[in-house]
Design a protein around this motif. Structure first.
Motif, mmCIF file in Angstrom:
data_model
loop_
_atom_site.group_PDB
_atom_site.id
_atom_site.type_symbol
_atom_site.label_atom_id
_atom_site.label_comp_id
_atom_site.label_asym_id
_atom_site.label_seq_id
_atom_site.Cartn_x
_atom_site.Cartn_y
_atom_site.Cartn_z
ATOM 1 N N ALA A 296 65.973 27.595 21.879
ATOM 2 C CA ALA A 296 67.390 27.972 21.890
ATOM 3 C C ALA A 296 68.192 27.038 22.786
ATOM 4 O O ALA A 296 69.305 26.615 22.435
ATOM 5 C CB ALA A 296 67.527 29.415 22.367
ATOM 6 N N SER A 299 68.500 23.594 21.180
ATOM 7 C CA SER A 299 69.466 23.666 20.086
ATOM 8 C C SER A 299 70.898 23.544 20.608
ATOM 9 O O SER A 299 71.728 22.852 20.018
ATOM 10 C CB SER A 299 69.282 24.986 19.330
ATOM 11 N N SER A 317 59.961 29.427 15.064
ATOM 12 C CA SER A 317 59.921 30.543 14.115
ATOM 13 C C SER A 317 58.545 31.200 14.086
ATOM 14 O O SER A 317 58.426 32.426 13.974
ATOM 15 C CB SER A 317 60.306 30.067 12.705
ATOM 16 N N LYS A 343 67.776 37.320 17.177
ATOM 17 C CA LYS A 343 68.947 37.000 16.349
ATOM 18 C C LYS A 343 69.954 36.165 17.167
ATOM 19 O O LYS A 343 70.553 35.224 16.642
ATOM 20 C CB LYS A 343 69.606 38.294 15.861
ATOM 21 N N ASN A 344 70.133 36.520 18.429
ATOM 22 C CA ASN A 344 71.021 35.722 19.289
ATOM 23 C C ASN A 344 70.525 34.289 19.429
ATOM 24 O O ASN A 344 71.327 33.364 19.595
ATOM 25 C CB ASN A 344 71.125 36.373 20.678
ATOM 26 N N LYS A 346 68.980 32.823 17.058
ATOM 27 C CA LYS A 346 68.945 32.309 15.688
ATOM 28 C C LYS A 346 67.516 32.013 15.230
ATOM 29 O O LYS A 346 67.244 31.033 14.534
ATOM 30 C CB LYS A 346 69.810 31.045 15.557
ATOM 31 N N SER A 349 66.335 36.758 11.191
ATOM 32 C CA SER A 349 67.461 37.098 10.301
ATOM 33 C C SER A 349 67.794 38.566 10.417
ATOM 34 O O SER A 349 67.009 39.367 10.871
ATOM 35 C CB SER A 349 67.095 36.749 8.862
#
Length: 349
Positions: A296, A299, A317, A343-344, A346, A349
């Motif tokens: 995260a 990213s 993932s 989810k925060n 990403k 889903s």
């Protein structure tokens, strides 16, 4: 490392002794061998033997070893009066002993073994237990003059500095110690943890690098090194993730409250989290969280860059999926919380 068979034997002996089935001396010998921290039991059963003239006489030369073992247990239990004073009379039965037969344990050992290094250490530790730091320092300084390569005395000096809250002095002592005993893994780890508490992360990372070089298959060192390189420079949702992770993770992550930051450090941290997962067979939850957190952060730091510069790995993932499976099995009630966090990030889903 204590084997399962020996640990089971120790537990059986403890139950037997506690229930009055005998075997106290065998139990105490096994405790000395395996070194578990069962000071309250050692104190109880050791004193029972020492206060029984017949049982004590059967020990022969091992009597003094038991004195030492009981003294250490008393220090650990903060029973300084027991460490300092208990019956050493060899002739009178316990119920008629008077105060004059109660003698200083350490003094008796000093009389029996004048000039003994082991007894000298006990004297220093007794002073430590009484918070007589300056006196303890004098004892250890004298012992070091005669025994400059004694590792335990160096470590006691570090312990005194830590007990007084002087971590910088503790760092100095540890660095001097490691100049002589460079292969002491425990000392490197202790130094790393002190550096972390002082927020000196580059120095802590160096210590963990030394540990990784000497013990590359210990997954906890990979994890600690990764956490020492993890980023603090994440805003908004990433900051929330960091706070949440700080709550969830234990041990090393509690010590590593802030980290060095920067893309290079994040990428390095991710590699070591991956190593931890490999070495632990995919069962280290902290490392799985670390992969997600690093991904995260990476990213965010690479946002707006070309695809070539961005991370293109399936590892985040896969780590997220592994966490979801683990929580579904172990803590299903917390699964919604984990889903929200992923989810925060990403990653879900």
């Amino acid at each position: 490392m204590v084997g399962a068979e020996e640990a089971a034997r120790l537990d059986r002996l403890e139950i037997q002794v506690e229930n009055g089935g005998g075997g106290a001396w065998e139990y105490l010998c096994l405790v000395r061998k395996l070194k578990p921290r069962r000071s309250d039991k050692v104190l109880k059963h050791g004193l029972a033997i020492l206060n029984d003239p017949k049982a004590r006489s059967n020990l022969g030369g091992e009597e003094w070893t038991l004195y030492e073992q009981v003294a250490f247990a008393a220090f650990d239990c903060q029973q300084h009066n027991v460490a300092k004073v208990f019956s050493l009379s060899l002739s009178l039965p316990l119920h008629i002993k008077s105060e004059k037969h109660l003698m200083d344990c350490v003094a008796v050992l000093s009389k029996e073994f004048p000039g003994s290094l082991r007894v000298g250490r006990l004297e220093g530790m007794l002073l430590e237990a009484e918070n007589s730091w300056a006196e303890a320092e004098k004892v250890y300084a004298r012992l070091l003059e005669d025994n400059p390569l004694d590792q335990i005395i160096y470590k006691r000096k570090v312990a005194i500095a830590k007990a007084q809250g002087d971590l910088k002095v503790a760092v100095d002592f540890l660095n001097k110690y490691l100049e002589i005993f460079m292969s002491d893994h425990d000392a490197w780890r202790e130094l790393a943890e002190i550096y972390v508490s002082l927020q000196m992360y580059k120095q802590a990372a160096f210590c963990y690098e030394e540990l990784l070089l000497s013990q590359p298959t210990v997954s906890l060192y990979h994890l600690a090194y990764a956490e020492a390189n993890e980023s603090q420079c994440i805003e908004y949702s990433g900051f929330i993730i960091l706070l949440f992770l700080r709550f969830l993770l234990t041990a090393f992550i509690e010590q590593v409250l802030y980290t060095m930051g920067g893309l290079e450090n994040l990428l390095t941290a991710k590699k070591y989290y991956a190593s931890t997962i490999t070495l632990s067979g995919g069962k280290n939850t902290r490392a799985l969280y670390g992969i997600c957190l690093c991904s995260a952060a990476i990213s965010q730091l690479t946002k707006g860059r070309s695809k070539e510069e961005k991370e293109s790995s399936d590892l985040p993932s896969l780590a997220a999926e592994a966490l979801l499976r683990d929580y579904k099995y172990r803590a299903p009630k917390k699964l919604p919380l984990l889903n929200s966090m992923l989810k925060n990030m990403k990653l879900s889903s």
